[in-house]
Scaffold this active site. Structure first.
Site, PDB file in Angstrom:
ATOM      1  N   TRP A 148       0.857  -1.268   0.121  1.00 50.88           N
ATOM      2  CA  TRP A 148       0.046  -0.055   0.022  1.00 50.88           C
ATOM      3  C   TRP A 148       0.932   1.274   0.047  1.00 50.88           C
ATOM      4  O   TRP A 148       0.485   2.344  -0.132  1.00 50.88           O
ATOM      5  CB  TRP A 148      -1.022  -0.094   1.226  1.00 50.88           C
ATOM      6  CG  TRP A 148      -2.032  -0.924   1.149  1.00 50.88           C
ATOM      7  CD1 TRP A 148      -2.388  -1.747   0.336  1.00 50.88           C
ATOM      8  CD2 TRP A 148      -2.993  -1.303   2.304  1.00 50.88           C
ATOM      9  NE1 TRP A 148      -3.318  -2.379   0.340  1.00 50.88           N
ATOM     10  CE2 TRP A 148      -3.992  -2.326   1.739  1.00 50.88           C
ATOM     11  CE3 TRP A 148      -3.302  -0.704   3.286  1.00 50.88           C
ATOM     12  CZ2 TRP A 148      -5.032  -2.615   2.299  1.00 50.88           C
ATOM     13  CZ3 TRP A 148      -4.246  -1.025   4.081  1.00 50.88           C
ATOM     14  CH2 TRP A 148      -5.340  -2.107   3.643  1.00 50.88           C
TER      15      TRP A 148
ATOM     16  N   HIS B 109      12.949  -2.390  -1.093  1.00 49.07           N
ATOM     17  CA  HIS B 109      12.056  -1.738  -1.909  1.00 49.07           C
ATOM     18  C   HIS B 109      12.950  -0.777  -2.832  1.00 49.07           C
ATOM     19  O   HIS B 109      13.483  -0.046  -2.153  1.00 49.07           O
ATOM     20  CB  HIS B 109      10.855  -1.221  -1.560  1.00 49.07           C
ATOM     21  CG  HIS B 109       9.614  -0.769  -2.578  1.00 49.07           C
ATOM     22  ND1 HIS B 109       9.746   0.356  -3.264  1.00 49.07           N
ATOM     23  CD2 HIS B 109       8.663  -1.602  -3.091  1.00 49.07           C
ATOM     24  CE1 HIS B 109       8.925   0.141  -4.183  1.00 49.07           C
ATOM     25  NE2 HIS B 109       8.133  -0.870  -4.209  1.00 49.07           N
TER      26      HIS B 109
ATOM     27  N   GLU C 283      11.521  -6.531  -9.133  1.00 48.86           N
ATOM     28  CA  GLU C 283      10.842  -5.236  -9.437  1.00 48.86           C
ATOM     29  C   GLU C 283      11.698  -4.460 -10.300  1.00 48.86           C
ATOM     30  O   GLU C 283      12.407  -3.646  -9.559  1.00 48.86           O
ATOM     31  CB  GLU C 283      10.343  -4.641  -8.277  1.00 48.86           C
ATOM     32  CG  GLU C 283       9.359  -5.557  -7.299  1.00 48.86           C
ATOM     33  CD  GLU C 283       8.657  -4.513  -6.384  1.00 48.86           C
ATOM     34  OE1 GLU C 283       7.290  -4.702  -6.679  1.00 48.86           O
ATOM     35  OE2 GLU C 283       9.148  -3.613  -5.800  1.00 48.86           O
TER      36      GLU C 283
ATOM     37  N   GLY D  20      -0.101  -0.208  -7.099  1.00 50.87           N
ATOM     38  CA  GLY D  20      -1.176   0.844  -7.572  1.00 50.87           C
ATOM     39  C   GLY D  20      -2.505  -0.037  -7.500  1.00 50.87           C
ATOM     40  O   GLY D  20      -3.463   0.330  -7.100  1.00 50.87           O
TER      41      GLY D  20
HETATM   42  P1  PGA Z   1       3.050  -0.615  -8.858  1.00 46.25           P
HETATM   43  O1  PGA Z   1       4.030  -0.830  -7.822  1.00 46.25           O
HETATM   44  O2  PGA Z   1       2.269  -1.984  -8.872  1.00 46.25           O
HETATM   45  O3  PGA Z   1       2.535   0.387  -8.482  1.00 46.25           O
HETATM   46  O4  PGA Z   1       3.725  -0.361 -10.225  1.00 46.25           O
HETATM   47  C1  PGA Z   1       4.816  -2.165  -7.320  1.00 46.25           C
HETATM   48  C2  PGA Z   1       5.863  -1.888  -6.241  1.00 46.25           C
HETATM   49  O5  PGA Z   1       6.380  -0.749  -5.928  1.00 46.25           O
HETATM   50  O6  PGA Z   1       5.774  -2.843  -5.429  1.00 46.25           O
END
Ligand code: PGA
Length: 257
Positions: A10, A100, A172, A240
């Protein structure tokens, strides 16, 4: 069989009241599917720290797990603004996101610091979700695997053997986070395969084969199925699209038997 994990990040969104409402919306869709979900996947939501108590209450009696977005590796002390594993456990947290890209790139967290956090999470008997991923420049330079494997090695450096079975990796790509531009299943597969190989080197094949490797970065109900169709993509870390009950629930249900 390796379990999947669908995790909601979130970020710095939602008050306790809003978080409660979102969880109620997610449960309205997913609770009736709980037995089917339980066969092969876990679900987690990670609110901001001040929302953990409300989220824990709203999750009572569900199989959806609670996560946190960061954690300090020391047990207690003079670390203003940080929280400990014991504090998180007291709310019923079981997963903690570490490294992250927003922590790395906005707040300057180094590979070494991320490694200490991951080790601290595992030592607190919580599951670290270690995020790794290259920037657009690094990809353009052909450095994607170099960066990802360096972050992975440093991130796992302090994990003791008994913590290995709780490790979750999230690939990511920085250029895909919050941009609406997801990695293609083919691009992700190459990186996930390299991560799996590195996990086998680090922890041995038996352990490594059981660890979920999530994809994150602009996952939506529209692209999730093609990503999850790939053998080494074991779920998603969703930003998101996790802020709306129907879109997160649809992502969670991807490819469900
Ligand atoms: P996003 O973010 O789905 O909004 O691209 C993913 C995340 O940062 O874990």
């Amino acid at each position: 069989m390796r379990r999947k994990l669908f995790a909601a990040n979130w970020k710095m969104n939602l008050t306790p009241t809003e978080g409660r409402a979102l969880i109620a919306g997610i449960r309205a869709i997913l609770d009736p599917l709980a037995a089917r979900l339980a066969r092969d996947r876990d679900v987690m939501v990670a609110p901001a720290f001040p929302v953990l108590a409300a989220a824990a209450q709203a999750l009572a009696g569900s199989s959806i797990a609670l996560g946190a977005q960061n954690m300090h590796f020391e047990e207690k002390g003079a670390f203003t603004g940080e929280v400990s594993g014991a504090m998180l456990r007291s709310f019923g947290v079981s997963y903690v996101i570490v490294g992250h890209s927003e922590r790395r790139h906005i707040f300057g967290e180094s590979d070494e610091l991320v490694g200490k956090r991951a080790a601290g999470v595992a030592a607190a008997r919580l599951a670290p979700i270690l995020c790794v991923g290259e920037t657009a420049d690094e990809r353009d330079r052909g450095d994607t695997l170099g960066v990802v494997l360096r972050q992975l090695q440093a991130g796992l450096a302090g994990i003791a053997d008994d913590g290995a079975k709780r490790v979750v990796i999230a690939y990511e790509p920085v250029w895909a986070i919050g941009t609406g531009r997801n990695a293609t299943p083919e691009q992700a597969t190459i990186v996930h395969g390299a991560i799996r190989d590195a996990l086998r080197d680090r922890f041995g094949a038996a352990t490594a084969n059981e660890l979920p490797i999530l994809y994150g970065g602009s996952v939506t109900p529209d692209n999730v199925d093609s990503l999850m169709a790939k053998p080494d993509i074991d779920g998603a870390l969703v930003g998101g699209a996790s802020l709306k009950a129907d879109s997160f629930a649809r992502i969670v249900s991807s490819g469900m038997a």
